[in-house]
Design a protein around this motif. Structure first.
Motif, PDB file in Angstrom:
ATOM      1  N   UNK A  74       6.378 -29.849  18.513  1.00 52.62           N
ATOM      2  CA  UNK A  74       6.218 -30.242  17.362  1.00 52.62           C
ATOM      3  C   UNK A  74       5.061 -31.402  17.275  1.00 52.62           C
ATOM      4  N   UNK A  75       4.724 -31.605  16.155  1.00 52.63           N
ATOM      5  CA  UNK A  75       3.575 -32.590  16.016  1.00 52.63           C
ATOM      6  C   UNK A  75       3.792 -33.576  15.071  1.00 52.63           C
ATOM      7  N   UNK A  76       3.007 -34.620  14.996  1.00 50.99           N
ATOM      8  CA  UNK A  76       3.309 -36.047  14.096  1.00 50.99           C
ATOM      9  C   UNK A  76       2.809 -35.754  12.602  1.00 50.99           C
ATOM     10  N   UNK A 200      -2.718 -35.792  23.465  1.00 51.22           N
ATOM     11  CA  UNK A 200      -1.954 -37.050  23.585  1.00 51.22           C
ATOM     12  C   UNK A 200      -0.730 -36.761  23.022  1.00 51.22           C
ATOM     13  N   UNK A 201       0.472 -37.168  23.574  1.00 48.17           N
ATOM     14  CA  UNK A 201       1.776 -36.861  23.292  1.00 48.17           C
ATOM     15  C   UNK A 201       2.577 -38.481  22.962  1.00 48.17           C
ATOM     16  N   UNK A 202       3.582 -38.043  22.012  1.00 53.03           N
ATOM     17  CA  UNK A 202       4.585 -39.395  21.839  1.00 53.03           C
ATOM     18  C   UNK A 202       5.873 -38.911  21.599  1.00 53.03           C
ATOM     19  N   UNK A 203       6.642 -39.881  21.606  1.00 55.43           N
ATOM     20  CA  UNK A 203       8.256 -39.332  21.492  1.00 55.43           C
ATOM     21  C   UNK A 203       8.939 -40.087  20.332  1.00 55.43           C
ATOM     22  N   UNK A 210       3.286 -33.613  19.958  1.00 57.28           N
ATOM     23  CA  UNK A 210       1.851 -33.701  19.835  1.00 57.28           C
ATOM     24  C   UNK A 210       1.315 -34.696  18.735  1.00 57.28           C
ATOM     25  N   UNK A 211       0.274 -35.710  19.293  1.00 49.63           N
ATOM     26  CA  UNK A 211      -0.157 -36.879  18.340  1.00 49.63           C
ATOM     27  C   UNK A 211      -1.678 -36.705  18.378  1.00 49.63           C
ATOM     28  N   UNK A 212      -2.212 -37.711  17.403  1.00 50.66           N
ATOM     29  CA  UNK A 212      -3.470 -37.649  17.262  1.00 50.66           C
ATOM     30  C   UNK A 212      -4.165 -36.580  16.915  1.00 50.66           C
TER      31      UNK A 212
END
Length: 313
Positions: A74-76, A200-203, A210-212
């Motif tokens: 999944x991404x942002x 870069x990853x976040x939660x 997956x972010x940025x």
């Protein structure tokens, strides 16, 4: 040329603002808005002049690649309200960047050339030349610095220091390698080699996103596929579609981001050259002609397009 050096917007429900090296980031409650400016950084230093259309190139390539990899992780990203803007889910960011390398180039080559055979805890074989393909893709993480230089770090150091929980870190590695495989495939379809890149990853809760940006010329390095073997055999440099040519120009002129070093003059000709190289990568990567969006009043265009979209949320 009207470029975006920085933004200073005030949006309804805005909760925070952060200026990164390249992006201006607006917190909007549970959402985050990233404005891809035309700033360019190298050696973790923002260079003094912006590059026309660079932000548009980065934003559109990133959006395309985020859409193409949703089946992996999944991404942002929710929407692209303007060629220079992306709106998505606000995540808690993991404090490491996952750098994946398929070839010995850039920072890894400079370490190898200096005699070091370990990068971020990964042992490299003897006898490699610059730009050689590695036996298999490797992960060489870095810390994620808000200011100053990112620092190399090993998997062992990340886990022992508690920067990321082991279970989650192993997922980040799995996602990073799968994304690199997909990026490699997409690049090859357009006659390119994905050399190395960072993710870069976040939660949010228990879900990793997956972010940025992803697979852009700022976060990745590309070679031309058709001349790669020939150039390697002849010991010739590889033509790159990445930001590395900017780094090489800076190094040649005595700048590597160290204290006391001065950024060489960025002439109009150099600015145009860099802009053209970014557009070239877009066209080569996508197989489409780059469409220069109106830039007579680029800040107003971005602001108005974002405002119009936010009213629909």
């Amino acid at each position: 040329m009207n470029t975006i050096s920085e933004t200073d917007f005030q949006f309804k429900n805005q909760t925070s603002f952060y200026r990164g090296k390249v992006r201006d980031v607006y917190g909007l409650g549970k959402y985050v808005l990233m404005i891809a400016t035309d700033r360019i950084s190298a050696f973790d230093v923002v260079l003094p002049r912006p590059i026309p259309y660079k932000g548009q190139v980065l934003n559109q390539i990133a959006a395309r690649n985020l859409e193409a990899t949703r089946d992996i992780v999944p991404n942002w990203l929710i929407a692209v309200p303007d060629p220079n803007a992306a709106l998505g889910i606000k995540c808690d960011t993991f404090p490491v960047e996952m750098v994946v390398r398929g070839y010995l180039a850039g920072h890894a080559w400079r370490e190898y050339k200096a005699g070091r055979r370990q990068v971020c805890g990964v042992t490299l074989p003897e006898g490699l030349k610059e730009n050689d393909k590695l036996p298999h893709p490797i992960i060489t993480p870095t810390t994620k610095a808000h200011e100053g230089h990112d620092q190399d770090i090993s998997r062992e150091e990340i886990l022992s220091s508690g920067l990321v929980q082991e279970e989650k870190y192993l997922m980040l590695e799995k996602y990073a390698l799968a994304l690199f495989e997909k990026g490699t495939q997409m690049a090859r379809e357009n006659g390119l080699i994905l050399v190395d890149t960072k993710y870069e990853f976040g939660e949010v809760g228990d879900t990793i996103y997956l972010i940025d940006e992803i697979h852009t010329p700022d976060s990745s390095r590309y070679f031309y596929l058709d001349k790669y073997e020939e150039n390697q055999a002849a010991g010739l440099p590889q033509k790159q579609l990445s930001k590395e040519f900017v780094r090489e120009w800076l190094i040649e002129n005595g700048f590597q981001g160290q204290d006391g070093q001065k950024v060489p003059e960025m002439t109009d000709e150099k600015i145009e050259e860099i802009s053209n190289r970014y557009i070239e990568l877009y066209e080569k990567f996508t197989g489409e002609k780059f469409k220069k969006k109106p830039s007579e009043n680029i800040l107003k265009r971005v602001h108005d397009n974002v405002e119009k979209f936010l009213k629909k949320l």
